[in-house]
Enzyme design. Structure first.
Site, PDB file in Angstrom:
ATOM      1  N   ASP A 346       0.720  -1.021  -0.021  1.00  0.00           N
ATOM      2  CA  ASP A 346      -0.024  -0.010   0.091  1.00  0.00           C
ATOM      3  C   ASP A 346       0.818   1.158  -0.151  1.00  0.00           C
ATOM      4  O   ASP A 346       1.939   1.445   0.694  1.00  0.00           O
ATOM      5  CB  ASP A 346      -0.947   0.004   1.350  1.00  0.00           C
ATOM      6  CG  ASP A 346      -1.987   1.157   1.127  1.00  0.00           C
ATOM      7  OD1 ASP A 346      -2.951   1.266   0.407  1.00  0.00           O
ATOM      8  OD2 ASP A 346      -1.830   2.271   1.961  1.00  0.00           O
ATOM      9  N   ASN A 354      -2.443  12.561  -4.375  1.00  0.00           N
ATOM     10  CA  ASN A 354      -3.435  12.921  -5.335  1.00  0.00           C
ATOM     11  C   ASN A 354      -3.923  14.495  -5.017  1.00  0.00           C
ATOM     12  O   ASN A 354      -4.260  15.020  -6.057  1.00  0.00           O
ATOM     13  CB  ASN A 354      -4.652  12.074  -5.210  1.00  0.00           C
ATOM     14  CG  ASN A 354      -4.212  10.731  -6.072  1.00  0.00           C
ATOM     15  OD1 ASN A 354      -3.564  10.768  -6.874  1.00  0.00           O
ATOM     16  ND2 ASN A 354      -5.063   9.575  -5.708  1.00  0.00           N
ATOM     17  N   HIS A 359      -4.707  13.853 -10.144  1.00  0.00           N
ATOM     18  CA  HIS A 359      -4.938  12.440 -10.251  1.00  0.00           C
ATOM     19  C   HIS A 359      -4.375  12.063 -11.360  1.00  0.00           C
ATOM     20  O   HIS A 359      -3.834  10.791 -11.539  1.00  0.00           O
ATOM     21  CB  HIS A 359      -6.613  12.290 -10.540  1.00  0.00           C
ATOM     22  CG  HIS A 359      -7.243  12.285  -9.405  1.00  0.00           C
ATOM     23  ND1 HIS A 359      -7.382  11.326  -8.529  1.00  0.00           N
ATOM     24  CD2 HIS A 359      -8.064  13.208  -8.495  1.00  0.00           C
ATOM     25  CE1 HIS A 359      -8.261  11.610  -7.355  1.00  0.00           C
ATOM     26  NE2 HIS A 359      -8.557  12.815  -7.408  1.00  0.00           N
ATOM     27  N   ASP A 363      -2.042   8.863 -11.198  1.00  0.00           N
ATOM     28  CA  ASP A 363      -2.012   7.625 -12.263  1.00  0.00           C
ATOM     29  C   ASP A 363      -0.637   7.440 -12.828  1.00  0.00           C
ATOM     30  O   ASP A 363      -0.091   6.027 -12.686  1.00  0.00           O
ATOM     31  CB  ASP A 363      -2.739   7.825 -13.552  1.00  0.00           C
ATOM     32  CG  ASP A 363      -4.207   7.890 -13.124  1.00  0.00           C
ATOM     33  OD1 ASP A 363      -4.587   7.448 -11.815  1.00  0.00           O
ATOM     34  OD2 ASP A 363      -5.026   8.378 -13.741  1.00  0.00           O
ATOM     35  N   GLU A 390      -4.570   2.485  -4.303  1.00  0.00           N
ATOM     36  CA  GLU A 390      -3.066   2.342  -4.429  1.00  0.00           C
ATOM     37  C   GLU A 390      -2.663   0.940  -3.856  1.00  0.00           C
ATOM     38  O   GLU A 390      -1.636   0.913  -3.386  1.00  0.00           O
ATOM     39  CB  GLU A 390      -2.548   3.375  -3.647  1.00  0.00           C
ATOM     40  CG  GLU A 390      -2.903   3.531  -2.178  1.00  0.00           C
ATOM     41  CD  GLU A 390      -4.300   4.200  -1.877  1.00  0.00           C
ATOM     42  OE1 GLU A 390      -4.365   4.642  -0.634  1.00  0.00           O
ATOM     43  OE2 GLU A 390      -4.972   4.382  -2.921  1.00  0.00           O
TER      44      GLU A 390
END
Length: 475
Positions: A346, A354, A359, A363, A390
Site C-alpha cells: 500500500d 493525489n 490524479h 496515475d 493504491e
C-alpha cells in the site's frame, strides 16, 4: 481454409526455424562467454595471488634483508615472466618505484598521478583494484591495465602500492581466437562503463566510456542475460549475451550480428515463401473477405479477454483475475503441502499525493510503482495484481517467509529509489508499506484468514512508521 492452413503451417515451420537459429546462437554466445570468462578469471586469480605474495613478502624482514637480486626472485618468483605481463612494481607512498620485477636496479618513474595509485592511497579497503586502460610509460605507450594492492605501515597508514601490469594484447588475442561471424563483436567492459577491449579491435575505442549507451544499461541490469539491440559504436543490430564477473568489476559481452546468423534462414524463407505464395494465391483470393471478418472477430475477442483480466492503468492483473489465481495457488499449495507467501503493498499517504499533485500524476505514480513491483518478481509462477486504488498484491508460490521478506524489501526499496516527489510524506518521496504472510495450508485453513493476516501485517507496517516491511504472526 486450405490456403490458410498451408500458409500457417509453412509460417509456423519458418518461425520455429528462426527461433531455433536464435536459440542456437544464444547458446553459442553463452558457451563462448563462459570460455573467455573462465580464462580471464583463472589468470586474474593467479595475478591476484602473485600480488598478495609480494605484499606478504614485503612484510617479512628476512626477505627485505636479502640482496636485491635474491629479494626480487623471492618476491616476484616467476610471475613477472608470465606471458602478457608487463611489469610488477612496488611503489612507495610518493608513487616512486622502489622495487622492480624487471631489474635489480629499479627503473625511474613516478606514478602518483595514476588513478590506481590515488584509489589505493585514499581508500584503505580498496583491496584488489583493477584499473581502466592506460598507456604504459615504461613500455613505450603499450596499452595496459593495472592490478594493484595497497601497502600499509604497521599503524595502518599508507605505505605504497604493489602493481602488476597486464598487456591488453592478452584480451585482444583471446577474443580474436573466438569465432563470432563476420560482423560479431566481443567486449570486456568495466562496471564504470569504460571499454577495456573490443573485437573487432579499434584502438580508438579502448578507454571510451559507454555508460550512456542503451546496451550498457542492459549489462548492469542483471548478473547475466541476453537481448537484441543496435550497437551505438557501429550501428549494427546484434544478439547480445553478457555476464558480470562475480569477483571483479568487469562485464564480458559477446554478440552475433542478426544479418549473420539469420542469413541461411532468410534464404530458406525466400525460397519456400515464394513457392507457397504462388500456390496459395488462388485460394487466398477466394477466401479474402471471410478471412478479414474472421481476423476482426478474433482480434476483438482477444482484446476483450485481455481487458477482462488486466488493469488498464498498470498493466498488472486486475482484482478479478487475482481472485482466480489466488484460489488456484492456494489449492495447489494445499495439495503439495508447500508454503505460499502473500505480499500486501500500500502506498503511503497516497490520498495526500493525489490532492497535492492531481490524479494524472497519481496515475503516473501508480504505473511507476507497478513497474517496480513487476521488475522485482522474476519467476513465471509469481503474480502481481492491483488490488484496488493504491493497493497491490503479490502471490509467491513455494516461497518461504525469508524469501518473501527479501522480495518485499526489494520492492519497497525500488519504489523508494524511484524518487517520486511527495511533499506530503515524511520521507519526501512516494514510499510503500508492505505486509507479508507465509503459510503452509492445512486441511482446515481458510484463505480469507491468510488474506486478513497479510492485511494486518500491512497495518502494522503503517502503524510503526511506514516505508517498511512487516511480517504477519500467522507465518
Amino acid at each position: 481454409m486450405i490456403a490458410i492452413v498451408m500458409v500457417s503451417l509453412c509460417a509456423a515451420a519458418l518461425y520455429q526455424s528462426r527461433q531455433d537459429a536464435l536459440n542456437h546462437t544464444r547458446d553459442t554466445l553463452r558457451d563462448i562467454s563462459l570460455i573467455a570468462q573462465r580464462d580471464i578469471e583463472r589468470n586474474f586469480e593467479l595475478y591476484a595471488l602473485s600480488l598478495q605474495a609480494v605484499v606478504e613478502g614485503l612484510q617479512q624482514p628476512d626477505v627485505m634483508a636479502l640482496p636485491p637480486r635474491l629479494r626480487r626472485e623471492v618476491l616476484f618468483d616467476r610471475a613477472a615472466s608470465a606471458k602478457y605481463l608487463g611489469s610488477m612494481l612496488v611503489l612507495d607512498e610518493a608513487g616512486n618505484i622502489v622495487i622492480d620485477s624487471g631489474s635489480d636496479r629499479p627503473r625511474q618513474g613516478n606514478f602518483a598521478d595514476r588513478q590506481y595509485f590515488i584509489v589505493q592511497r585514499d581508500n584503505p579497503d580498496a583491496g584488489l583494484y583493477i584499473s581502466d586502460p592506460y598507456q604504459s610509460r615504461l613500455r613505450g605507450g603499450s596499452p595496459s591495465i593495472a592490478l594493484t594492492r595497497r601497502l600499509s605501515h604497521p599503524d595502518g597508514s599508507f605505505a605504497g602500492v604493489v602493481l602488476l601490469a597486464v598487456n591488453l594484447e592478452y584480451f585482444h588475442n583471446l577474443f580474436s581466437g573466438l569465432s563470432l561471424g563476420p560482423h560479431g563483436s566481443m567486449s570486456l567492459i568495466g562496471t564504470d562503463g569504460v571499454m577495456v577491449m573490443r573485437q573487432p579491435y579499434d584502438p580508438r575505442i579502448i578507454g571510451r566510456n559507454i555508460r550512456g549507451a542503451s546496451t550498457f544499461q542492459h549489462f548492469v541490469s542483471a548478473q547475466e542475460g541476453s537481448f537484441s539491440e543496435t550497437a551505438s559504436i557501429d550501428g549494427i543490430r546484434r544478439l547480445y549475451w553478457f555476464q558480470n564477473f562475480p569477483h571483479a568489476p568487469l562485464i564480458l559481452m559477446v554478440a552475433a550480428a542478426e544479418q549473420d546468423f539469420y542469413a541461411a534462414w532468410w534464404r530458406r524463407t525466400l525460397t519456400i515463401g515464394s513457392l507457397m505464395l504462388v500456390f496459395g494465391s488462388v485460394f487466398v483470393a477466394v477466401s479474402m473477405l471471410l478471412g478479414v471478418q474472421l481476423r476482426r472477430r478474433m482480434r476483438a475477442e482477444s482484446e476483450l479477454q485481455l481487458l477482462a483480466r488486466t488493469d488498464g492503468l498498470t498493466g498488472l492483473n486486475n482484482r478479478r483475475s487475482l481472485g482466480e489465481i489466488l484460489d488456484q495457488e492456494w489449492r495447489r499449495a494445499k495439495r503439495t503441502k508447500s508454503m505460499m507467501s502473500l505480499l500486501f503493498i500500500d502506498l503511503d499517504r497516497f490520498k495526500a499525493y493525489n490532492d497535492t499533485y492531481g490524479h494524472q500524476a497519481g496515475d503516473d505514480a501508480l504505473a511507476a510503482v507497478a513497474r517496480c513491483i513487476n521488475g522485482n518478481i522474476r519467476r513465471p509462477t509469481d503474480t502481481a495484481a492491483r488490488y484496488g486504488g493504491e493497493e497491490f498484491v503479490v502471490i509467491l508460490p513455494e516461497t518461504p517467509a525469508s524469501g518473501a521478506s527479501e522480495i518485499a524489501e526489494r520492492i519497497r526499496n525500488a519504489i523508494c529509489e524511484c524518487g517520486i516527489e511527495h511533499a506530503g510524506s515524511e520521507y519526501g518521496r512516494v514510499t510503500a508499506s508492505i505486509g507479508t504472510v507465509s503459510r503452509v495450508p492445512q486441511t482446515d485453513d481458510d484463505l480469507t484468514a491468510v488474506i486478513r493476516a497479510a492485511d494486518e501485517a500491512l497495518y502494522n507496517a503503517k502503524a510503526t512508521g511506514r516505508n517498511r516491511v512487516a511480517k504477519s504472526q500467522l507465518s
